[in-house]
Motif scaffolding. Structure first.
Motif, mmCIF file in Angstrom:
data_model
loop_
_atom_site.group_PDB
_atom_site.id
_atom_site.type_symbol
_atom_site.label_atom_id
_atom_site.label_comp_id
_atom_site.label_asym_id
_atom_site.label_seq_id
_atom_site.Cartn_x
_atom_site.Cartn_y
_atom_site.Cartn_z
ATOM 1 N N UNK A 137 0.741 -0.932 -0.021
ATOM 2 C CA UNK A 137 0.269 0.160 0.055
ATOM 3 C C UNK A 137 0.836 1.357 -0.004
ATOM 4 N N UNK A 138 2.108 1.278 0.063
ATOM 5 C CA UNK A 138 2.757 2.533 -0.056
ATOM 6 C C UNK A 138 2.867 3.065 -1.197
ATOM 7 N N UNK A 139 3.411 4.465 -1.264
ATOM 8 C CA UNK A 139 3.588 5.168 -2.383
ATOM 9 C C UNK A 139 4.896 4.908 -2.968
ATOM 10 N N UNK A 146 3.425 -4.322 -6.643
ATOM 11 C CA UNK A 146 2.969 -5.266 -5.855
ATOM 12 C C UNK A 146 1.264 -5.346 -6.026
ATOM 13 N N UNK A 147 0.907 -4.071 -5.635
ATOM 14 C CA UNK A 147 -0.438 -4.027 -5.650
ATOM 15 C C UNK A 147 -1.203 -4.530 -6.835
ATOM 16 N N UNK A 187 -0.631 -6.314 -16.060
ATOM 17 C CA UNK A 187 -1.666 -5.569 -15.844
ATOM 18 C C UNK A 187 -1.282 -3.972 -15.292
ATOM 19 N N UNK A 188 -0.072 -3.746 -14.835
ATOM 20 C CA UNK A 188 0.256 -2.614 -14.658
ATOM 21 C C UNK A 188 -0.107 -1.389 -15.386
ATOM 22 N N UNK A 318 -11.270 -1.365 -3.860
ATOM 23 C CA UNK A 318 -12.347 -1.790 -4.597
ATOM 24 C C UNK A 318 -12.319 -1.013 -5.723
ATOM 25 N N UNK A 319 -11.643 0.092 -6.177
ATOM 26 C CA UNK A 319 -11.706 0.773 -7.348
ATOM 27 C C UNK A 319 -10.925 -0.288 -8.506
ATOM 28 N N UNK A 320 -9.671 -0.930 -7.968
ATOM 29 C CA UNK A 320 -9.003 -2.018 -9.072
ATOM 30 C C UNK A 320 -10.063 -3.097 -9.238
ATOM 31 N N UNK A 321 -10.598 -3.612 -8.062
ATOM 32 C CA UNK A 321 -11.262 -4.625 -8.064
ATOM 33 C C UNK A 321 -12.594 -4.571 -9.090
#
Length: 450
Positions: A137-139, A146-147, A187-188, A318-321
């Protein structure tokens, strides 16, 4: 107590969905089995990158009330084809502290053990909450990729992480992070460009069902995936209609004050596109890929419950999902959604209530996909109930949840009994044999001929 080395289930753990109190004997047996899996098995069961589902199967069976004997049977049926983890590569686990070394060694399945050791030691030092925040979750570049990779491999990394978080198992979280690291990054581009488009153009948001309808009516996008594409997302949608796909994906946006409503909307849409794409008069069958969207949905509810995940990260999840679910729907040629196939379904089993479904699901002889799906549908009924009457875009309502569970469990059991003599892991290994259980890419006529 569960640690980064030891799997240990608390029978009182507050799971997202369980059918009854988890007994101490079942919790102990599940821990024993998953400890063996953790110590002896790779996260992939072959060199083609097919996923080890044992954690998913045993955790779900436990939540559905399985006895120790049933847990043992489910484990024994699937341990035979697992492979040993790859060897460590010298001091690589230590060197992964360098972000550039970390990134350079991603998407290399042979480095799974190195990443597992690395994340195990990081969790030992910092606790799993801080480790997930730092590496997912880091920026920064490392956390960003990873996200995105959580959604690779048809959502298996995020499913595995979800089990670790929901069941409060640091060792399973370490497995999930290592698994995420060895997945691909293609997918990036989709996720980054979708978000960039939103920020640059102030795109108006829309409901998932409205976007799904628009995707189905878009001939360019709905025909972009071809039957002979090796990967219908990568080689179909993103290769031939990336701009169109991004234009629709970026219309799904989540606001901070409606995260609970947003996950309910996601779950409802997943249920609808899993159950409704039927092909009468063909036998009822659920799409293998849409099923993964449904199976993963329960864990996004679990993520929302975690106080250690900040609001911005929850919104991003939730947005990515939602955007991934839209991409997945388009990649199967946007099949028509036939709600009547759900509402008019006649259950195949005499006993068709939830208790009977759970009893059959926990003993069903597969690799865990079926019981995961049943638990996710049952959770969906609860999660969506507060919104159904006030939201017309929630297509699955009331008794339809039980109908969906009967469709998925009933016809799958019948198909298995009549058409497959030795299933085991054929749902992921052999599409020809498993065609009787799952349809693969429901928008293609060819999928229903198998």
């Amino acid at each position: 107590m569960a640690t980064q080395y030891l799997i240990n289930f608390d029978p009182q753990v507050d799971l997202q969905f369980k059918v009854s109190t988890v007994t101490p004997n079942s919790a102990s047996k599940a821990a024993e089995l998953l400890q063996e899996n953790h110590d002896k098995h790779h996260i992939m069961f072959n060199d083609s990158g097919f996923h080890n589902h044992i954690v998913h199967h045993i955790c779900t069976s436990l939540a559905l009330g399985s006895t120790p004997n049933v847990l043992e049977q489910n484990y024994s049926a699937n341990k035979t084809y697992q492979q040993s983890p790859p060897p460590l590569h010298g001091e690589l686990a230590k060197e992964l502290h360098d972000p550039m070394v970390f990134i350079r060694n991603m998407y290399r399945p042979e480095t799974y053990s190195d990443f597992l050791k690395f994340f195990t030691l990081e969790i030992k030092s910092k606790g799993y909450e801080k480790v997930v925040n730092e590496y997912v979750f880091a920026d920064d570049e490392r956390a960003s990729t990873m996200f995105n990779r959580l959604f690779a491999g048809f959502l298996h990394p995020v499913i595995h992480l979800g089990f670790g978080v929901e069941f409060e198992q640091p060792a399973i979280i370490a497995e999930a992070l290592a698994q995420t690291a060895i997945h691909s990054n293609w997918l990036d581009q989709f996720f980054i460009e979708s978000e960039r488009t939103v920020r640059a153009n102030h795109i108006q948001s829309d409901s998932l069902m409205s976007i799904i309808d628009k995707i189905r009516k878009d001939h360019i996008l709905s025909s972009a995936a071809h039957w002979d594409d090796d990967n219908k997302i990568r080689d179909g949608i993103l290769a031939r209609a990336k701009e169109e796909m991004i234009n629709y994906a970026c219309q799904w946006q989540v606001q901070a004050d409606r995260t609970e409503e947003a996950i309910a909307e996601i779950i409802n849409a997943c249920a609808y596109i899993t159950g409704a794409p039927q092909h009468p008069p063909k036998q009822i069958a659920f799409d293998f890929y849409f099923m993964h969207g449904m199976n993963s949905s329960i864990f996004f509810s679990a993520f929302l419950r975690q106080s250690w995940i900040d609001t911005a990260s929850k919104i991003k999840l939730l947005t990515w999902k939602g955007r991934y679910d839209l991409l997945l729907y388009a990649s199967r040629r946007s099949p028509p959604l036939l709600l009547d196939e759900i509402t008019s379904y006649n259950p195949k089993h005499k006993e068709s209530n939830w208790d009977a479904i759970f009893a059959r699901a926990r003993t069903f002889n597969d690799d865990g996909h079926t019981c995961k799906m049943i638990r996710a549908i049952a959770h969906g009924e609860r999660a969506c109930a507060p919104y159904e009457t006030s939201h017309s875009n929630f297509k699955i309502q009331g008794r339809m949840w039980l109908q969906l569970a009967n469709m998925g469990e009933g016809d799958i059991q019948i198909a298995y009994r009549d058409c497959v003599t030795n299933f085991m892991y054929t749902s992921v290994m052999d599409s020809k044999e498993s065609g009787a259980r799952w349809v693969r890419s429901a928008g293609f006529d060819e999928a229903w001929e198998e």
